[in-house]
Structure formats: structure tokens, C-alpha cells
Design a protein around this motif. Structure first.
Motif, PDB file in Angstrom:
ATOM      1  N   GLY A  89       0.871  -1.187  -0.040  1.00  0.00           N
ATOM      2  CA  GLY A  89      -0.039   0.051  -0.172  1.00  0.00           C
ATOM      3  C   GLY A  89       0.781   0.977  -0.519  1.00  0.00           C
ATOM      4  O   GLY A  89       0.375   2.450  -0.537  1.00  0.00           O
ATOM      5  N   GLU A  90       1.791   1.181   0.397  1.00  0.00           N
ATOM      6  CA  GLU A  90       3.012   2.979   0.574  1.00  0.00           C
ATOM      7  C   GLU A  90       3.431   2.539  -1.183  1.00  0.00           C
ATOM      8  O   GLU A  90       3.858   3.818  -1.092  1.00  0.00           O
ATOM      9  CB  GLU A  90       4.136   1.952   1.577  1.00  0.00           C
ATOM     10  CG  GLU A  90       3.230   2.262   2.897  1.00  0.00           C
ATOM     11  CD  GLU A  90       4.429   1.914   3.733  1.00  0.00           C
ATOM     12  OE1 GLU A  90       4.399   2.277   4.977  1.00  0.00           O
ATOM     13  OE2 GLU A  90       5.506   1.036   3.488  1.00  0.00           O
ATOM     14  N   VAL A  91       4.505   1.126  -1.258  1.00  0.00           N
ATOM     15  CA  VAL A  91       4.920   1.818  -2.650  1.00  0.00           C
ATOM     16  C   VAL A  91       4.244   0.948  -4.261  1.00  0.00           C
ATOM     17  O   VAL A  91       5.288   0.994  -5.282  1.00  0.00           O
ATOM     18  CB  VAL A  91       7.052   1.241  -2.672  1.00  0.00           C
ATOM     19  CG1 VAL A  91       7.088   2.269  -1.006  1.00  0.00           C
ATOM     20  CG2 VAL A  91       6.442  -0.407  -2.349  1.00  0.00           C
ATOM     21  N   GLY A  92       3.456   0.228  -3.661  1.00  0.00           N
ATOM     22  CA  GLY A  92       2.800  -0.564  -5.173  1.00  0.00           C
ATOM     23  C   GLY A  92       3.536  -2.120  -5.007  1.00  0.00           C
ATOM     24  O   GLY A  92       4.487  -2.248  -4.400  1.00  0.00           O
ATOM     25  N   ALA A  93       3.034  -3.222  -5.311  1.00  0.00           N
ATOM     26  CA  ALA A  93       3.191  -4.457  -5.426  1.00  0.00           C
ATOM     27  C   ALA A  93       4.847  -4.599  -6.112  1.00  0.00           C
ATOM     28  O   ALA A  93       5.266  -5.859  -5.895  1.00  0.00           O
ATOM     29  CB  ALA A  93       1.810  -4.935  -6.082  1.00  0.00           C
ATOM     30  N   ALA A  94       5.253  -3.874  -7.032  1.00  0.00           N
ATOM     31  CA  ALA A  94       5.999  -4.422  -7.821  1.00  0.00           C
ATOM     32  C   ALA A  94       7.432  -3.660  -6.687  1.00  0.00           C
ATOM     33  O   ALA A  94       8.365  -4.600  -7.392  1.00  0.00           O
ATOM     34  CB  ALA A  94       6.469  -3.128  -9.281  1.00  0.00           C
ATOM     35  N   ARG A  95       7.368  -2.829  -6.635  1.00  0.00           N
ATOM     36  CA  ARG A  95       8.583  -2.493  -5.279  1.00  0.00           C
ATOM     37  C   ARG A  95       8.646  -2.784  -3.844  1.00  0.00           C
ATOM     38  O   ARG A  95       9.956  -2.717  -2.249  1.00  0.00           O
ATOM     39  CB  ARG A  95       9.013  -0.931  -5.214  1.00  0.00           C
ATOM     40  CG  ARG A  95       8.899   0.145  -6.563  1.00  0.00           C
ATOM     41  CD  ARG A  95       9.271   1.291  -6.421  1.00  0.00           C
ATOM     42  NE  ARG A  95      10.159   1.945  -5.292  1.00  0.00           N
ATOM     43  CZ  ARG A  95       9.977   2.783  -4.707  1.00  0.00           C
ATOM     44  NH1 ARG A  95       8.712   3.447  -5.131  1.00  0.00           N
ATOM     45  NH2 ARG A  95      11.070   3.372  -4.255  1.00  0.00           N
ATOM     46  N   ALA A  96       7.240  -3.532  -3.343  1.00  0.00           N
ATOM     47  CA  ALA A  96       6.946  -4.353  -2.010  1.00  0.00           C
ATOM     48  C   ALA A  96       8.079  -5.471  -1.776  1.00  0.00           C
ATOM     49  O   ALA A  96       8.309  -5.601  -2.344  1.00  0.00           O
ATOM     50  CB  ALA A  96       5.824  -4.708  -2.070  1.00  0.00           C
ATOM     51  N   TYR A  97       8.397  -4.801  -0.253  1.00  0.00           N
ATOM     52  CA  TYR A  97       8.768  -6.044   0.559  1.00  0.00           C
ATOM     53  C   TYR A  97       8.806  -6.625   1.853  1.00  0.00           C
ATOM     54  O   TYR A  97       8.836  -5.541   2.747  1.00  0.00           O
ATOM     55  CB  TYR A  97      10.547  -5.443   1.477  1.00  0.00           C
ATOM     56  CG  TYR A  97      11.686  -6.587   1.152  1.00  0.00           C
ATOM     57  CD1 TYR A  97      12.228  -7.593   0.106  1.00  0.00           C
ATOM     58  CD2 TYR A  97      11.692  -7.567   2.031  1.00  0.00           C
ATOM     59  CE1 TYR A  97      13.138  -8.782   0.623  1.00  0.00           C
ATOM     60  CE2 TYR A  97      12.483  -7.861   2.925  1.00  0.00           C
ATOM     61  CZ  TYR A  97      13.669  -9.141   1.839  1.00  0.00           C
ATOM     62  OH  TYR A  97      14.061  -9.884   1.991  1.00  0.00           O
ATOM     63  N   GLU A  98       7.524  -7.162   1.673  1.00  0.00           N
ATOM     64  CA  GLU A  98       6.220  -7.613   3.170  1.00  0.00           C
ATOM     65  C   GLU A  98       7.192  -9.141   3.496  1.00  0.00           C
ATOM     66  O   GLU A  98       6.567 -10.219   2.664  1.00  0.00           O
ATOM     67  CB  GLU A  98       5.430  -7.456   2.760  1.00  0.00           C
ATOM     68  CG  GLU A  98       4.698  -6.313   1.975  1.00  0.00           C
ATOM     69  CD  GLU A  98       3.274  -5.920   2.251  1.00  0.00           C
ATOM     70  OE1 GLU A  98       2.637  -5.741   3.227  1.00  0.00           O
ATOM     71  OE2 GLU A  98       2.708  -5.971   0.859  1.00  0.00           O
TER      72      GLU A  98
END
Length: 260
Positions: free
Chosen positions: A185-194
Motif C-alpha cells: 500500500g505504500e510503494v505498490g506491488a512491484a517495489r514491495a518487500y513484505e
């Protein structure tokens, strides 16, 4: 620093250094200290604007037979003997260095959270072992944490006390993402690291070891100079995150408090 070092725990550790076992034996039933200190905390984030964050903070410490209150929060003693203590904890979670102090991630928000839990401690001569559990109740991190710490104390002189510390901290997936990751939700799915959700991000949380030293020196009858330094070590699970650029982060603190 981005977790316990850079927040209230480091500062509270400094104040507790002024209350070594030998000092506590001489203290009245109620103890109140006020002071001010300066901190320096390394910024381990990618694209950090400054390598080190610095600032001033007011210090306070209150303790009686049941309650302890300081920058690390509130502790309520449930059971205590000469060697063992069990207490409930309410602790704020805040950072002295956070992602807003970077060029690439300045839009990330890491607000103050509130954790609730408990801590058990046992003393064996100069050694103290503590085990703490904390869970977020504010909805900020939505995470859980378990901290295991070993402290060894020595008093080279009547005025000087030195403590060496080693710790292990386990943080679940949600807290690890809040501290070291990037939410979809902060950076989009392409850049996420959850942690536990993004491909390539580990599940099961992370374990962060730490080493530190703290000291207090009594000046006169009521004043103490206090100092502390600590380093956290990050493994590949953490440094693979696009947010974290360094394998370790250190923090230091020095201050002056007066007993009232």
C-alpha cells in the motif's frame, strides 16, 4: 538506528545504569530523576540524507515499590524477590531515525505506536537475564516482539558502574515489515518487500542480535553522567530489503541526570 537502540529503550538503559544493584540498596522507597541527553544514531536506510541522526531529548525516571516510568514506558511490578521480578509493560515504539530522512522513501510514515506485554528478569550475581514479550495495541505496527537480554555489571570504583549487554530480538512478519520492509500500500506491488507475503521476502519474522555497553558515573551526591552505545546486526533477510542499505546500525547516547 531503527529499533530498540534508537528509541526509548536505549535511553531507559542509561537511566537504569544509574540504579545499579549497589546504588539501589541506598535509594529511598521513591526515586525521581530529571535530566537531558544527546544522542547520535546511524541511518541504515537506502538513500539516507544524512549518515547519522543527532538530537537532544529530555530525560526522566520515576520508581517506587510497584511502578517504574521513563522514556521506555511504564512497568508495573507483579511479583518480586531479591533475584526474580515479573512485571507488566506498556511501551511506546518510536524511532530517532526513520525512512522520512531518506531521498527515495521520504513518503513512508512510521508513527509512534504503543506496545503492551510483560517482562521477567532473574539476577545471578553480576549477571541479569530478562525475557520480554510485547504486542502492538495501537494498530501502528500490528506486530509482536520477543526480547532476550543478558547484562553483566561491574563497579570498578565506588562512583563508576559499567554494564555490558548482549541480546536477541525476534520480530514477527508485521513488525519486521514496519521496521525493515516496504508495504504494498505504500510503494505498490512491484517495489514491495513484505515479510511472509512478497516473493523473496522470508517468512517467520526475523531475529536481530545486539551488543552494547553502558556506564554511569556519580558526580557529587545527586548527579550522574550516563552514557551508552549499542549496535544491531542485520542478516541477509533484512538487507535484501530495498529499504535497508547496511548490515548493522549503531547508536550512542550521553546525558546528565539529577536525583530529586
Amino acid at each position: 538506528m531503527i529499533d530498540r537502540l534508537s528509541g526509548a529503550a536505549l535511553l531507559a538503559a542509561c537511566l537504569l545504569a544509574a540504579l545499579s544493584p549497589s546504588a539501589r540498596a541506598e535509594e529511598p522507597e521513591r526515586l525521581f530523576l530529571l535530566g537531558v541527553g544527546a544522542y547520535a544514531a546511524a541511518n541504515p536506510y537506502e538513500s539516507a540524507r544524512e549518515k547519522t541522526g543527532t538530537g537532544l531529548l529530555p530525560l526522566f525516571f520515576y520508581q517506587d515499590r510497584r511502578f517504574t516510568a521513563d522514556l521506555s514506558g511504564l512497568a508495573v511490578k507483579a511479583y518480586a524477590t531479591d533475584r526474580f521480578t515479573l512485571e507488566g509493560r506498556v511501551a511506546p515504539r518510536f524511532q530517532l531515525v526513520d525512512p522520512k530522512e531518506t531521498r527515495d522513501y521520504a513518503l513512508l510514515r512510521r508513527d509512534v505506536g504503543i506496545d503492551v506485554g510483560g517482562r521477567a528478569g532473574a539476577a545471578f550475581g553480576p549477571a541479569t537475564v530478562s525475557l520480554e514479550y510485547l504486542a502492538d495495541v495501537s494498530g501502528e505496527t500490528k506486530g509482536h516482539e520477543v526480547n532476550l537480554d543478558l547484562t553483566l555489571a561491574a563497579a570498578p570504583t565506588e562512583r563508576l558502574t559499567i554494564e555490558a549487554m548482549a541480546g536477541l530480538s525476534w520480530k514477527d512478519e508485521k513488525l519486521a515489515t514496519w521496521l525493515y520492509g516496504l508495504k504494498t500500500g505504500e510503494v505498490g506491488a512491484a517495489r514491495a518487500y513484505e515479510f511472509g507475503r512478497t516473493a523473496g521476502a522470508p517468512s517467520g519474522g526475523v531475529v536481530v542480535p545486539s551488543l552494547g555497553v553502558q556506564a554511569r558515573y556519580r558526580v557529587g551526591e545527586r548527579a550522574y553522567v550516563i552514557a551508552a552505545a549499542e549496535v544491531e546486526l542485520f542478516d541477509d533477510d533484512i538487507t535484501q530489503s530495498p529499504l535497508v542499505a547496511k548490515k548493522s546500525a549503531a547508536a550512542g547516547f550521553v546525558g546528565l541526570v539529577r536525583r530529586f
